[in-house]
Design a protein around this motif. Structure first.
Motif, PDB file in Angstrom:
ATOM      1  N   ASP A 138       0.834  -1.211   0.000  1.00 31.54           N
ATOM      2  CA  ASP A 138       0.000   0.000   0.000  1.00 31.54           C
ATOM      3  C   ASP A 138       0.865   1.257   0.000  1.00 31.54           C
ATOM      4  OD1 ASP A 138      -2.326  -1.468  -0.012  1.00 31.54           O
ATOM      5  OD2 ASP A 138      -2.671  -1.300   2.173  1.00 31.54           O
ATOM      6  N   ALA A 139       1.944   1.225   0.752  1.00 31.78           N
ATOM      7  CA  ALA A 139       2.850   2.376   0.802  1.00 31.78           C
ATOM      8  C   ALA A 139       3.539   2.567  -0.547  1.00 31.78           C
ATOM      9  CB  ALA A 139       3.881   2.190   1.908  1.00 31.78           C
ATOM     10  N   ALA A 171       3.858   5.550  -5.603  1.00 32.50           N
ATOM     11  CA  ALA A 171       3.772   5.576  -7.064  1.00 32.50           C
ATOM     12  C   ALA A 171       2.704   6.562  -7.525  1.00 32.50           C
ATOM     13  CB  ALA A 171       3.475   4.179  -7.600  1.00 32.50           C
ATOM     14  N   ARG A 172       1.556   6.575  -6.829  1.00 36.18           N
ATOM     15  CA  ARG A 172       0.491   7.542  -7.177  1.00 36.18           C
ATOM     16  C   ARG A 172       0.966   8.974  -6.960  1.00 36.18           C
ATOM     17  NH1 ARG A 172      -2.811   3.827  -4.702  1.00 36.18           N
ATOM     18  NH2 ARG A 172      -2.741   4.971  -2.756  1.00 36.18           N
ATOM     19  N   GLN A 173       1.669   9.185  -5.855  1.00 40.91           N
ATOM     20  CA  GLN A 173       2.173  10.530  -5.560  1.00 40.91           C
ATOM     21  C   GLN A 173       3.171  10.980  -6.611  1.00 40.91           C
ATOM     22  OE1 GLN A 173       1.132  12.691  -3.317  1.00 40.91           O
ATOM     23  NE2 GLN A 173       2.647  14.214  -3.836  1.00 40.91           N
ATOM     24  N   ALA A 174       4.030  10.067  -7.044  1.00 41.30           N
ATOM     25  CA  ALA A 174       5.022  10.419  -8.060  1.00 41.30           C
ATOM     26  C   ALA A 174       4.356  10.728  -9.393  1.00 41.30           C
ATOM     27  CB  ALA A 174       6.029   9.284  -8.224  1.00 41.30           C
ATOM     28  N   ARG A 175       3.282  10.005  -9.699  1.00 38.02           N
ATOM     29  CA  ARG A 175       2.637  10.199 -11.005  1.00 38.02           C
ATOM     30  C   ARG A 175       1.650  11.351 -10.993  1.00 38.02           C
ATOM     31  NH1 ARG A 175      -0.709   5.736 -14.545  1.00 38.02           N
ATOM     32  NH2 ARG A 175      -1.028   7.095 -16.313  1.00 38.02           N
TER      33      ARG A 175
END
Length: 57
Positions: free
Chosen positions: A7-8, A13-17
């Motif tokens: 989850d982390a 990955a979501r934050q980077a994208r």
């Protein structure tokens, strides 16, 4: 524990994208101005003296 780490990793990955918004596009970059046809100098030329000679003399 592996669920939390995955989850982390997914959150990272979501934050980077998707973490930042893209740069705004300027209006000048969205509009392209082109002539609809090639300019014809014979059609747009106007000579006041020619008009005067043709119609007044």
């Amino acid at each position: 524990m592996s669920q939390r780490s995955s989850d982390a990793e997914a959150a990272a990955a979501r934050q980077a994208r998707f973490g930042t918004l893209p740069e705004p596009v300027r209006l000048e970059d969205m509009v392209e101005e082109r002539a609809a046809s090639t300019p014809d100098p014979a059609r747009t030329a106007y000579n006041q003296d020619e008009w005067l000679v043709r119609y007044c003399l």
